[in-house]
Design a protein around this motif. Structure first.
Motif, PDB file in Angstrom:
ATOM      1  N   ARG A 249      38.506  26.910 -43.322  1.00  0.00           N
ATOM      2  CA  ARG A 249      37.176  26.883 -42.580  1.00  0.00           C
ATOM      3  C   ARG A 249      37.164  25.492 -41.910  1.00  0.00           C
ATOM      4  O   ARG A 249      37.864  24.459 -42.439  1.00  0.00           O
ATOM      5  CB  ARG A 249      35.972  27.095 -43.379  1.00  0.00           C
ATOM      6  N   VAL A 250      36.273  25.682 -40.492  1.00  0.00           N
ATOM      7  CA  VAL A 250      36.456  24.494 -39.829  1.00  0.00           C
ATOM      8  C   VAL A 250      35.021  24.645 -39.222  1.00  0.00           C
ATOM      9  O   VAL A 250      34.833  25.697 -38.724  1.00  0.00           O
ATOM     10  CB  VAL A 250      37.579  24.233 -39.005  1.00  0.00           C
ATOM     11  N   PRO A 251      34.340  23.367 -38.841  1.00  0.00           N
ATOM     12  CA  PRO A 251      33.295  23.674 -37.796  1.00  0.00           C
ATOM     13  C   PRO A 251      33.710  24.174 -36.540  1.00  0.00           C
ATOM     14  O   PRO A 251      34.783  23.680 -36.128  1.00  0.00           O
ATOM     15  CB  PRO A 251      32.645  22.209 -37.773  1.00  0.00           C
ATOM     16  N   LEU A 252      33.167  24.980 -36.124  1.00  0.00           N
ATOM     17  CA  LEU A 252      33.787  25.815 -34.611  1.00  0.00           C
ATOM     18  C   LEU A 252      33.713  24.679 -33.612  1.00  0.00           C
ATOM     19  O   LEU A 252      34.526  24.751 -32.827  1.00  0.00           O
ATOM     20  CB  LEU A 252      32.459  26.713 -34.372  1.00  0.00           C
ATOM     21  N   ALA A 253      32.817  23.560 -33.699  1.00  0.00           N
ATOM     22  CA  ALA A 253      33.057  22.672 -32.613  1.00  0.00           C
ATOM     23  C   ALA A 253      34.286  21.680 -32.822  1.00  0.00           C
ATOM     24  O   ALA A 253      34.929  21.159 -31.647  1.00  0.00           O
ATOM     25  CB  ALA A 253      31.787  21.718 -32.354  1.00  0.00           C
ATOM     26  N   ASN A 254      34.878  21.700 -33.862  1.00  0.00           N
ATOM     27  CA  ASN A 254      36.179  21.065 -34.391  1.00  0.00           C
ATOM     28  C   ASN A 254      37.266  21.670 -34.538  1.00  0.00           C
ATOM     29  O   ASN A 254      38.369  21.339 -35.328  1.00  0.00           O
ATOM     30  CB  ASN A 254      35.868  19.961 -35.404  1.00  0.00           C
ATOM     31  N   VAL A 255      37.581  23.074 -34.132  1.00  0.00           N
ATOM     32  CA  VAL A 255      38.521  23.811 -34.504  1.00  0.00           C
ATOM     33  C   VAL A 255      39.843  23.375 -34.080  1.00  0.00           C
ATOM     34  O   VAL A 255      40.793  23.790 -34.672  1.00  0.00           O
ATOM     35  CB  VAL A 255      38.092  25.325 -33.851  1.00  0.00           C
TER      36      VAL A 255
END
Length: 383
Positions: A249-255
């Motif tokens: 998983r990853v913050p979408l902003a930091n994909v």
């Protein structure tokens, strides 16, 4: 690429391998898998209608972005040569604005070249294009002649908050006339609303910096689901006759920043070390659809069971599980010359009844360099 090499790739895909709607609430916290919902009905709806010059396309994942259901494909065989004087694209893209699938799905728009033929949408870097040119059999100056770097499209993830569509892909190296290929790595391309596609720098320390995953790593491209502004994405690797899938998983902003990714570990924590990742379910041939089904109140995975014509499904309260045992959704038509169906995906942007009705496709081989994409309507019962 010769026809025999292209046919080999399609057959090997079948043999070896055989989007993401945002949920209504945050991930659950139960410790047991939810019951598998019953299937009320299964109705074949014929084929997804495509550009008539397309003879074969595989993968076929989609997502809704700016009012369009955008579909991406891997290898694409055509009856016309296109501007490059080839009858083959390594990837292609189509879309429709009609989200009523009750009478079928028609992909009435394609990304095309100057001749009107479908064209590749994932751009090669200068280094990749140079590699392909120098190894091209027509003017080969580097061994092995006939070698090619190719980009195959995978899942499609909308990022509306940042006005972009994330296009996952895997890069492979193959040689004309040989059935096998080697994974080079994987990455994420970015499409903006004007249709421009770029492959931004994701791995500055790599010799191939456009790849988020390099050195033969196939990456987390086996399906994705977005929860709030967190992307959960799956990596599936073959283990004999099954595909073992773990999740990151990853913050979408930091994909695009690999340092921000975390991986679900055996103790239920999220680790910065991918080596700690554990299998969360056994998935499908050429990927999985993972999405939140509001009607069922659960996350759902739909996929093609490897080496069969069966389309399977599972449910969970969280993207990381625990996932239920697999159930049989339906069995597709047997393929040409003993080939199995693969690349089964749901297309939740077409769903109705708050997710009770889902539309599922799979890739079905009908002949030499001939494929079709059957569409099936599935209606679920409440669990």
């Amino acid at each position: 690429m010769t026809a025999s090499a292209n046919a080999s790739r399609l057959s090997v895909s079948l043999a070896i391998l055989a989007l993401a709607a945002a949920p209504a609430f945050a991930a659950g916290s139960t410790n047991d898998a939810p019951p598998l919902p019953l299937v009320q009905s299964v109705t074949p709806l014929g084929l997804v209608l495509q550009n008539p010059v397309v003879n074969a396309r595989d993968n076929a994942e989609s997502a809704l972005f700016r009012g369009k259901s955008i579909w991406t494909f891997g290898d694409t065989s055509m009856s016309v040569p296109g501007a490059r004087n080839k009858f083959w694209d390594d990837n292609s893209l189509a879309w429709t604005t009609n989200l009523d699938a009750s009478g079928g799905i028609t992909l009435d728009h394609d990304l095309v070249d100057a001749t009107g033929a479908p064209r590749e949408f994932l751009p090669l870097t200068q280094a990749e294009a140079r590699y392909n040119y120098t190894h091209d059999k027509a003017h080969c100056t580097a061994k092995p002649c006939g070698a090619e770097l190719a980009l195959w499209a995978q899942q499609v993830v909308p990022d509306e908050a940042r006005n972009r569509l994330l296009l996952f892909y895997v890069e492979i190296r193959r040689i004309n006339g040989q059935p096998d290929w080697k994974t080079v790595g994987a990455g994420i391309a970015v499409m903006t609303p004007d249709g421009k596609v770029t492959r931004p720098i994701q791995n500055p320390g790599s010799t191939m910096p456009q790849l988020l995953w390099d050195k033969g790593d196939g990456g987390y491209i086996g399906g994705s689901v977005v929860v709030a502004d967190m992307l959960y994405s799956y990596k599936c690797v073959p283990d004999w006759v099954v595909m073992e899938c773990n999740v990151g998983r990853v913050p979408l902003a930091n994909v695009l920043d690999k340092s921000q990714w975390r991986y679900y570990a055996a103790d239920g924590s999220w680790s910065a070390n991918e080596a700690d990742a554990v299998t969360v379910f056994q998935g499908g041939a050429a990927g999985n659809s993972v999405f939140y089904n509001a009607y069922l109140g659960a996350y759902m995975a739909i996929y093609a069971e490897p080496f069969t014509d069966n389309i399977r499904y599972r449910v969970a309260d969280n993207p990381w599980g625990p996932w239920s045992d697999a159930g049989l959704l339906f069995t597709g038509e047997p393929g040409w010359n003993g080939t199995n169906n693969y690349a089964a995906f749901a297309h939740p942007e077409f769903s109705t009844g708050n997710g009770q009705v889902q539309y599922v496709t799979y890739v079905h081989t009908t002949g030499f360099l001939q494929q079709e994409i059957p569409l099936t309507k599935v209606v679920f019962q409440k669990p």
